[in-house]
Design a protein around this motif. Structure first.
Motif, PDB file in Angstrom:
ATOM      1  N   GLU A   9       6.237   4.848   8.182  1.00  0.00           N
ATOM      2  CA  GLU A   9       5.636   4.219   7.002  1.00  0.00           C
ATOM      3  C   GLU A   9       4.173   3.858   7.253  1.00  0.00           C
ATOM      4  OE1 GLU A   9       7.620   4.782   4.684  1.00  0.00           O
ATOM      5  OE2 GLU A   9       6.251   3.900   3.233  1.00  0.00           O
ATOM      6  N   ARG A  10       3.863   3.482   8.493  1.00  0.00           N
ATOM      7  CA  ARG A  10       2.460   3.227   8.860  1.00  0.00           C
ATOM      8  C   ARG A  10       1.631   4.480   8.597  1.00  0.00           C
ATOM      9  NH1 ARG A  10       1.834   3.482  15.026  1.00  0.00           N
ATOM     10  NH2 ARG A  10       1.908   5.711  14.540  1.00  0.00           N
TER      11      ARG A  10
ATOM     12  N   ARG B 253       2.336   6.963   6.577  1.00  0.00           N
ATOM     13  CA  ARG B 253       2.257   7.243   5.137  1.00  0.00           C
ATOM     14  C   ARG B 253       1.259   6.275   4.478  1.00  0.00           C
ATOM     15  NH1 ARG B 253       5.063   6.802  -0.015  1.00  0.00           N
ATOM     16  NH2 ARG B 253       6.199   4.927   0.603  1.00  0.00           N
ATOM     17  N   LEU B 254       1.287   5.016   4.920  1.00  0.00           N
ATOM     18  CA  LEU B 254       0.352   4.023   4.379  1.00  0.00           C
ATOM     19  C   LEU B 254      -1.090   4.433   4.674  1.00  0.00           C
ATOM     20  CD1 LEU B 254      -0.076   1.150   3.114  1.00  0.00           C
ATOM     21  CD2 LEU B 254       0.096   0.224   5.435  1.00  0.00           C
ATOM     22  N   TYR B 255      -1.320   4.886   5.914  1.00  0.00           N
ATOM     23  CA  TYR B 255      -2.673   5.312   6.314  1.00  0.00           C
ATOM     24  C   TYR B 255      -3.173   6.431   5.388  1.00  0.00           C
ATOM     25  CZ  TYR B 255      -6.293   7.572   9.136  1.00  0.00           C
ATOM     26  OH  TYR B 255      -7.467   8.136   9.565  1.00  0.00           O
TER      27      TYR B 255
ATOM     28  N   LEU C  28      -3.780   5.039   1.833  1.00  0.00           N
ATOM     29  CA  LEU C  28      -4.986   4.197   1.746  1.00  0.00           C
ATOM     30  C   LEU C  28      -6.236   5.067   1.754  1.00  0.00           C
ATOM     31  CD1 LEU C  28      -3.879   1.348   4.198  1.00  0.00           C
ATOM     32  CD2 LEU C  28      -4.244   1.111   1.723  1.00  0.00           C
TER      33      LEU C  28
ATOM     34  N   ALA D 171       2.646  -2.433   8.111  1.00  0.00           N
ATOM     35  CA  ALA D 171       3.565  -1.411   7.596  1.00  0.00           C
ATOM     36  C   ALA D 171       4.850  -2.101   7.156  1.00  0.00           C
ATOM     37  CB  ALA D 171       3.865  -0.392   8.692  1.00  0.00           C
TER      38      ALA D 171
ATOM     39  N   HIS E 126       7.520  -0.973  -0.254  1.00  0.00           N
ATOM     40  CA  HIS E 126       6.356  -1.849  -0.079  1.00  0.00           C
ATOM     41  C   HIS E 126       5.064  -1.025  -0.116  1.00  0.00           C
ATOM     42  CE1 HIS E 126       9.225  -4.678   2.305  1.00  0.00           C
ATOM     43  NE2 HIS E 126       9.347  -4.831   1.001  1.00  0.00           N
ATOM     44  N   THR E 127       5.093   0.118   0.572  1.00  0.00           N
ATOM     45  CA  THR E 127       3.903   0.993   0.552  1.00  0.00           C
ATOM     46  C   THR E 127       3.589   1.385  -0.893  1.00  0.00           C
ATOM     47  OG1 THR E 127       4.603   1.866   2.687  1.00  0.00           O
ATOM     48  CG2 THR E 127       2.910   3.123   1.516  1.00  0.00           C
ATOM     49  N   ASP E 128       4.625   1.774  -1.628  1.00  0.00           N
ATOM     50  CA  ASP E 128       4.402   2.186  -3.021  1.00  0.00           C
ATOM     51  C   ASP E 128       3.791   1.037  -3.824  1.00  0.00           C
ATOM     52  OD1 ASP E 128       5.572   4.554  -2.272  1.00  0.00           O
ATOM     53  OD2 ASP E 128       7.542   4.089  -3.138  1.00  0.00           O
TER      54      ASP E 128
ATOM     55  N   VAL F 204       2.068  -1.574  -2.710  1.00  0.00           N
ATOM     56  CA  VAL F 204       0.686  -1.872  -2.267  1.00  0.00           C
ATOM     57  C   VAL F 204      -0.281  -0.884  -2.893  1.00  0.00           C
ATOM     58  CG1 VAL F 204      -0.865  -1.789  -0.270  1.00  0.00           C
ATOM     59  CG2 VAL F 204       1.309  -2.940  -0.060  1.00  0.00           C
ATOM     60  N   ILE F 205       0.060   0.395  -2.806  1.00  0.00           N
ATOM     61  CA  ILE F 205      -0.879   1.412  -3.299  1.00  0.00           C
ATOM     62  C   ILE F 205      -1.057   1.272  -4.826  1.00  0.00           C
ATOM     63  CG2 ILE F 205      -1.280   3.910  -3.524  1.00  0.00           C
ATOM     64  CD1 ILE F 205      -1.693   2.721  -0.650  1.00  0.00           C
TER      65      ILE F 205
END
Ligand code: PLP
Length: 367
Positions: free
Chosen positions: A288-289, A291-293, A296, A351, A356-358, A360-361
């Motif tokens: 997930e880190r 994917r987040l990177y 972002l 992460a 959560h990633t979704d 945040v973005i």
């Protein structure tokens, strides 16, 4: 009583002068504690400001603590079972291990053991704030050796900066909040200063690189680890140091006898029996880190930095990082921002789970 001994000094006359004006450590502002703090779509607060494990601790820990019946008994001051379990996990011997209430406590103990007032530590900002904080509390000086543009440690500059009065050199690897590793060979070069070199591996499980195996050959090398990040135990406070047995013995003498509480001891034992489960959550967070990177990087006003830990640092361009942080907070998403040099306008996001990633973005894109 000597003349004047009973005179009221006032509190400011009692506090050590060096501490009176000391700035406090800036901890996280607890979610929900500010007016305007929001909740996410499902009523959840998405907490991505402390690099904790959002999957929580092992279910075995929950179960064991529900059934534990010995809370009225002091824990073992010598931490025998705990040190044995930690040693097996880290691949070292129990005599090389000391446990504390978080690695924060080991940092504090190391400084209290070594620093005379006026002596120095070296830290390499931007980095974890507790090194300087701990030195300040002990009346020590902090020699600051800034990282390079890409946030790498400037090893030659650290070697030049170290003096006879330098007692400890702290390097977090991966570094918080920048996420990068310092190569093992670079860290080993610092040992020639004769100072204690503390390789803070709070995020070890997310990168798999360690100097634990080097400790036996270098009496001035200390490796710090924690159960706060990978094992979901930040609230129970358990960290440990790996170091020369003689140094463990010295720290044993000065630590509070019952510094690690019984619940934390139980929790560590159960976590290690369930390491495969926890490593599964670590693998999910690493995925997930990454994917987040990537996501972002798709936000036009953010510049993310590659990370080997469980968070991503981003430079904010053309907007105010504090406003970004507050904007997300209103939507129930909690992240860190940095507004002072060397991190003038940055945010750091831990992460989390895929949802959560979704969130945040989507929230960043809607700001
Ligand atoms: C680099 C680093 N070292 C140590 C710590 C402290 O960890 P603990 O919870 O074990 O005190 C942290 C926590 O953020 C960290 O980022």
């Amino acid at each position: 009583m000597s003349a004047g001994a009973g005179k009221n000094k006032g509190l400011s006359g009692l506090v050590r002068p060096g501490l009176l004006g000391m700035k406090p450590y800036q901890p996280i502002v607890a979610p929900g504690s500010l007016a305007g703090d929001g909740v996410g779509p499902g009523g959840e607060r998405i907490k991505l400001d402390g690099n904790e494990n959002v999957y929580g601790c092992s279910p075995r820990v929950q179960e064991a603590l529900r059934n534990y019946r010995e809370y009225h008994v002091y824990p073992d001051p010598e931490q025998r079972e705990l040190r044995r379990a930690l040693a097996v996990y880290a691949g070292v011997s129990p005599e090389q291990v000391l446990a504390g209430a978080g690695s924060d406590e080991i940092i504090d103990l190391l400084l209290r053991l070594t620093l005379n007032p006026g002596e120095s530590v070296i830290d390499c900002p931007p980095t974890f704030g507790m090194y300087r904080f701990g030195a300040d509390v002990c009346g020590g000086k902090t020699i600051t050796v800034r990282r390079t543009e890409t946030f790498d440690v400037d090893i030659d500059a650290v070697l030049r900066a170290a003096t006879r009065e330098t007692k400890v050199i702290f390097i977090a690897s991966p570094n918080n909040p920048t996420g990068g590793l310092t190569p093992r060979g670079d860290l080993l070069r610092l040992l020639e200063t004769g100072a204690l070199v503390v390789a803070d591996e709070a995020y070890y499980e997310f990168c798999g690189e360690t100097l634990a195996g080097d400790v036996a050959r270098h009496e001035n090398l200390v490796v710090l680890r924690t159960f706060s990040k990978w094992a979901g135990l930040a609230g129970l406070r358990l960290g440990y140091g790996i170091m020369a047995p003689e140094l463990v013995q010295q720290l044993m003498k000065i630590k509070p006898p019952y510094n690690v509480n019984a619940a934390a001891e139980v929790a560590v034992g159960e976590s290690l029996k369930d390491a495969a489960y926890l490593q599964g959550t670590v693998a999910a967070l690493v995925g997930e880190r990454d994917r987040l990177y990537a996501a972002l990087g798709g936000v036009s006003w953010l510049a993310p930095y590659p990370s080997r830990a469980n968070f991503i640092l981003c430079r904010v361009e053309g907007r105010d990082a504090k406003q970004v942080q507050l904007g997300l907070r209103r939507k129930g998403i909690y992240i860190r921002h940095f507004a002072t040099p060397p991190l003038q306008n940055y945010i750091r996001i831990s992460a989390g789970k895929p949802e959560h990633t979704d969130a945040v973005i989507a929230a960043l894109q809607g700001l």
